[in-house]
Design a protein around this motif. Sequence first.
Motif, PDB file in Angstrom:
ATOM      1  N   ASN A  10      37.506  17.882  31.554  1.00 42.38           N
ATOM      2  CA  ASN A  10      36.505  18.787  32.394  1.00 42.38           C
ATOM      3  C   ASN A  10      35.601  17.877  33.048  1.00 42.38           C
ATOM      4  N   PRO A  11      35.761  18.304  34.714  1.00 44.03           N
ATOM      5  CA  PRO A  11      34.974  17.183  35.269  1.00 44.03           C
ATOM      6  C   PRO A  11      33.749  17.528  35.845  1.00 44.03           C
ATOM      7  N   ASP A  12      33.211  18.663  34.995  1.00 46.55           N
ATOM      8  CA  ASP A  12      31.664  19.157  35.479  1.00 46.55           C
ATOM      9  C   ASP A  12      30.792  18.464  35.302  1.00 46.55           C
ATOM     10  N   ALA A  26      37.876  11.325  42.903  1.00 44.94           N
ATOM     11  CA  ALA A  26      37.868  12.496  43.201  1.00 44.94           C
ATOM     12  C   ALA A  26      38.770  13.284  42.073  1.00 44.94           C
ATOM     13  N   PRO A  27      38.220  14.105  41.457  1.00 44.38           N
ATOM     14  CA  PRO A  27      39.065  15.060  40.369  1.00 44.38           C
ATOM     15  C   PRO A  27      40.005  15.858  40.848  1.00 44.38           C
ATOM     16  N   ARG A  28      41.355  15.680  40.455  1.00 42.46           N
ATOM     17  CA  ARG A  28      42.428  16.541  40.659  1.00 42.46           C
ATOM     18  C   ARG A  28      43.060  17.149  39.339  1.00 42.46           C
ATOM     19  N   ASN A  51      25.333  19.042  34.921  1.00 45.73           N
ATOM     20  CA  ASN A  51      26.449  19.420  34.225  1.00 45.73           C
ATOM     21  C   ASN A  51      27.500  20.610  35.090  1.00 45.73           C
ATOM     22  N   ARG A  52      27.357  20.341  36.526  1.00 47.56           N
ATOM     23  CA  ARG A  52      28.230  21.017  37.551  1.00 47.56           C
ATOM     24  C   ARG A  52      28.442  20.177  38.546  1.00 47.56           C
ATOM     25  N   LEU A  53      29.735  20.292  39.061  1.00 51.26           N
ATOM     26  CA  LEU A  53      30.294  19.671  40.389  1.00 51.26           C
ATOM     27  C   LEU A  53      29.281  19.893  41.338  1.00 51.26           C
ATOM     28  N   PRO A  54      28.898  18.840  42.171  1.00 50.46           N
ATOM     29  CA  PRO A  54      27.922  19.151  43.343  1.00 50.46           C
ATOM     30  C   PRO A  54      28.596  19.610  44.419  1.00 50.46           C
TER      31      PRO A  54
END
Length: 510
Positions: A225-227, A265-267, A501-504
């Motif tokens: 989970n990337p968040d 970077a998340p993939r 807690n969230r992707l910007p």
Amino acid sequence: MYTDTERCVRAVRSKDARFDGWFFTAVLTTGIYCRPSCPAVPPKAENMTFHPSAAACQQAGFRACKRCRPDTSPGSPEWNARADTVARAMRLIQDGVVDREGVPGLAGRLGYSARQIERQLLAELGAGPLALARAQRAQTARLLVETTALPMAEVAFAAGFASIRAFNDTVREVFALSPSELRTRADRRTAARAPRPTSDAPGASAADGTRAAISLRLPFRAPLNPDNLFGHLAATAVPGVEEWRDGAYRRTLTLPYGHGIVALAPRPDHIACRLSLTDPRDLTFAISCCRRLLDLDADPEAVDDQLRADPRLTPLVDKAPGRRVPRTVDAAEFAVRAVLGQQVSTAAARTHAARLVTAHGVPVDDPEGGLTHLFPTPAALAGLDPEALALPRSRRTTLTTLVAALADGSLGLGPDSDWESARARLGELPGFGPWTVEVIAMRALGDPDAFLATDLGMRRAAAHLGLPATPAALTARAAAWRPWRAYAVQYLWATDDHAINRLPADTPAA
């Protein structure tokens, strides 16, 4: 796990990717070794033997499978979840210490003789430090051969080989292909997709200051989970050192031979990593830093299964499984930032850190974004004037005492650190209470069981979920979450609507 033959056979037959990196399968009839999830038809059980490391397979005379590429599997989660001598040795080997300092250097960092370290690694991993380092050099070489246009001589140099001959011999022995054949196969695989990434300057070296850029994929065990992982890094980013830009977290890196800039970077099935290095010899260390930063060698299935056993945590885990612990690329840097962040907002902590960076950090050039400096080292901060710090007097003392201990070596927070000894030493410094000690243990030392019972956000989340809210009672309840309490912290923090807690949102390009 590799000694549990029946369990290993089941994992191989089911092609279970969760066990990639936990053990390796050597096939007696073919002389190759594979990861458990290899897509090939599983061999008969009597033709399989199991080893704890790729180095042990290579030491036993097996070569890497060309289909599943076992040398590129995620690292064993054991080395990030344990604090014993073998785990500390493995973390140092992954950082390239043997290549830079030899086995005596490795042993000296751990406080043992070279013979003692050799004996312990052989007993548990089936290979000594030289063989383990050699396997890592082979993996780095393969990565450079397949993903860059660096000349083979530069590849050998960057991967840590002492000579072209040693490089050629090792690649042929481990992969049953010459370096040029490896590159040709990689070109064929990528011909139908994007062209193979190239270095900006194939002959780059620290001597001329040119930066070589390398693009690669960092594998991990699903789910991820990337968040909170990228959200935390972006929300706490120090201006000039870190930024979120074009869907990637970017930062500067201080490295053994030079410096670098990384974009992560998340993939869905990997982390896209682009490294720009002033010296390609730093590649192994830089990759190790990035994997540690993003906690990519974690075993999320084991973590989440343990936390789901508590009914109060079950909904949190089921909603967003695979949370990682955002860590750091530099333990000393994080310790300084933890002190700057004591009892202030995230924005204030970033401001204090940015002032230190501007005053004491080494400037760098970043043509692709807004990074301007390396974070200052303890040595660079050792002479700072306390009166120049816009901090309460007590915190000035805390910061200068910490910096002095880091600079003179009386406090060690590296991958070779004993977690409990480091905690004890931190606790002796003025101004270091339980929160500061544990947040450093969690993010800088990498202890998966670090627990911030006194953290205000933790206590709010606990009260909201019906968990005990006082530090003592919460700690008692959290005993059932061990040894993964640092991950429980991430799930509890995620109940708050906070930027960490969230992707910007993307930062527009300059």
